[in-house]
Design a protein around this motif. Structure first.
Motif, PDB file in Angstrom:
ATOM      1  N   ASP A   1     128.599  39.329  63.145  1.00 25.50           N
ATOM      2  CA  ASP A   1     128.692  38.557  62.267  1.00 25.50           C
ATOM      3  C   ASP A   1     130.011  38.461  61.595  1.00 25.50           C
ATOM      4  OD1 ASP A   1     128.458  36.733  59.817  1.00 25.50           O
ATOM      5  OD2 ASP A   1     126.860  37.790  58.771  1.00 25.50           O
TER       6      ASP A   1
ATOM      7  N   GLN B   1     131.846  44.168  59.741  1.00 23.20           N
ATOM      8  CA  GLN B   1     131.707  43.821  61.165  1.00 23.20           C
ATOM      9  C   GLN B   1     132.957  43.128  61.798  1.00 23.20           C
ATOM     10  OE1 GLN B   1     127.935  41.876  62.699  1.00 23.20           O
ATOM     11  NE2 GLN B   1     127.091  42.387  60.623  1.00 23.20           N
ATOM     12  N   ARG B   2     133.711  42.562  60.733  1.00 26.38           N
ATOM     13  CA  ARG B   2     135.099  42.102  61.099  1.00 26.38           C
ATOM     14  C   ARG B   2     135.988  43.206  61.229  1.00 26.38           C
ATOM     15  NH1 ARG B   2     134.608  38.474  56.949  1.00 26.38           N
ATOM     16  NH2 ARG B   2     136.280  39.608  55.700  1.00 26.38           N
TER      17      ARG B   2
ATOM     18  N   LYS C   1     131.458  36.771  59.282  1.00 28.02           N
ATOM     19  CA  LYS C   1     131.518  36.707  57.854  1.00 28.02           C
ATOM     20  C   LYS C   1     131.176  38.178  57.131  1.00 28.02           C
ATOM     21  CE  LYS C   1     129.940  31.895  58.166  1.00 28.02           C
ATOM     22  NZ  LYS C   1     128.951  30.737  57.573  1.00 28.02           N
ATOM     23  N   ASP C   2     130.909  38.815  57.699  1.00 25.95           N
ATOM     24  CA  ASP C   2     130.573  40.292  57.374  1.00 25.95           C
ATOM     25  C   ASP C   2     131.967  41.238  57.398  1.00 25.95           C
ATOM     26  OD1 ASP C   2     128.390  42.321  56.409  1.00 25.95           O
ATOM     27  OD2 ASP C   2     129.633  43.245  57.762  1.00 25.95           O
ATOM     28  N   GLU C   3     132.423  41.624  56.209  1.00 29.98           N
ATOM     29  CA  GLU C   3     134.022  42.185  56.329  1.00 29.98           C
ATOM     30  C   GLU C   3     133.875  43.576  57.225  1.00 29.98           C
ATOM     31  OE1 GLU C   3     137.132  44.101  53.121  1.00 29.98           O
ATOM     32  OE2 GLU C   3     135.361  43.201  52.359  1.00 29.98           O
TER      33      GLU C   3
END
Length: 368
Positions: free
Chosen positions: A71, A77-78, A73-75
């Protein structure tokens, strides 16, 4: 001959692939066939839209890859993805311009953080320009590049009459060659670079031979350009007695002479039709005469006859028949499989002849 024990050409190269559908995945599929490790980043909950829009096509262009569901949009996970990119050689993405920047994963940010990174963006019209944000598909890019205007039937409307997505695959090949060149250039400079690949722009580059022909012929109108491109004598697929087709391409004068020796083409076998220019003026009539000459022959008989006379010809092979086509089979072009197996990379190289790639990964199956 290729060596199956040699190191594959791209062994040790890691690619983080954010792309979906066809152009980007087909690019990274080619890199995988050359030995690169491909980590496919997929969005929850369903991953690449091609998994659902075209399962067979997805399987074809995602073989041998790893899948990681993220995802973006999830910091946290980025950050996980950025850690992967830190040790990667290439990033590929195919979102609309601006999407990766909003996620902090754009070329400006990543190439500054990782100077050896090669960052490839594939989009319809490129990252800049008035049309950069427009949506599109293959036919739109062909239309924009001038290809569609000179496609279709000679007296018909513009039409995407080719059986493959030309702009998508054209763009893929330019992205592939540019990526390989950037990897080679990095050996000298120590730096990666940003590659802005526009599918329409790639098709536009393919127009150069046509533009040169139109210029030399002073063909300035679309009508004249369509006639120059589409009206060809002794060039087409011709139906035989068994309902199958054989393609003929006797454009040059010497091939035309051989075709006249192979088939009864009177009155067009006379000296007044010995030149390409003379034949082009009566192309429809010549092609009708060839149709009439081919009708009494079985397709195999016709092909063998044309081969004996050294005329450019080939049977129109159906997709389900490809793996049993003796020529390609003899050259080892097919992976093991059913009656429509995957086609191997077409150029034999050391380290690429041993085993076929595994199938496309299940969603989230990273496998390392």
């Amino acid at each position: 001959m290729t060596s199956t024990t040699a190191r594959p050409p791209l062994q040790g190269i890691t690619v983080v692939d954010f792309s979906e559908l066809l152009p980007g995945p087909f690019l990274t599929q080619n890199l995988a066939e050359m030995g690169a490790r491909i980590i496919k980043i997929e969005r929850p909950p369903h991953g690449d839209n091609a998994r659902h829009l075209g399962q067979g096509a997805f399987e074809a262009v995602n073989r041998g890859k790893q899948s990681l569901m993220v995802d973006l949009k999830d910091e946290a996970q980025r950050d996980q993805v950025r850690t992967l990119i830190a040790s990667a050689d290439v990033v590929v993405e195919s979102y609309r311009p601006g999407v990766m920047a909003r996620l902090g994963l754009d070329a400006a940010a990543l190439c500054q953080a990782f100077p050896r990174l090669i960052y490839v963006s594939l989009s319809g019209y490129g990252q800049t320009g008035p049309w950069a944000d427009l949506p599109g598909h293959d036919i739109n890019y062909l239309a924009a590049a001038g290809v569609l205007a000179v496609s279709g039937q000679p007296n018909g409307a513009p039409a995407q009459s080719f059986g493959l997505p030309v702009a998508d695959l054209c763009g893929t090949m330019y992205a592939l060659s540019a990526t390989l060149a950037a990897l080679f250039q990095r050996e000298a400079t120590g730096r990666g670079q940003y590659l802005d690949v526009a599918l329409a722009g790639c098709a536009l580059h393919w127009m150069n031979p046509r533009l040169g022909a139109y210029r030399s012929a002073s063909a300035r109108t679309v009508h004249a350009q369509r006639e120059a491109t589409l009206v060809k004598a002794a060039y087409g697929a011709f139906r035989c007695k068994d309902g199958r087709y054989v393609s003929i391409a006797a454009l040059e004068d010497h091939f035309w002479k051989r075709l006249c020796a192979a088939l009864p083409l009177a009155p067009f076998d006379g000296p007044e039709y010995a030149t390409h220019k003379a034949r082009k003026a009566v192309a429809d009539a010549i092609n009708l005469r060839i149709e009439q000459a081919m009708e009494p022959l079985d397709s195999r008989e016709a092909f063998e006859l044309l081969c004996r006379h050294d005329v450019p010809a080939a049977p129109v092979v159906h997709p389900v028949e490809l793996s049993s086509q003796a020529h390609f089979a003899s050259r080892g072009k097919f992976a093991a499989g059913d009656d429509m197996p995957w086609v191997r990379f077409p150029v034999a190289m050391e380290g690429m002849g041993g085993t076929d790639l595994a199938g496309a990964p299940p969603l989230g199956a990273r496998g390392d």
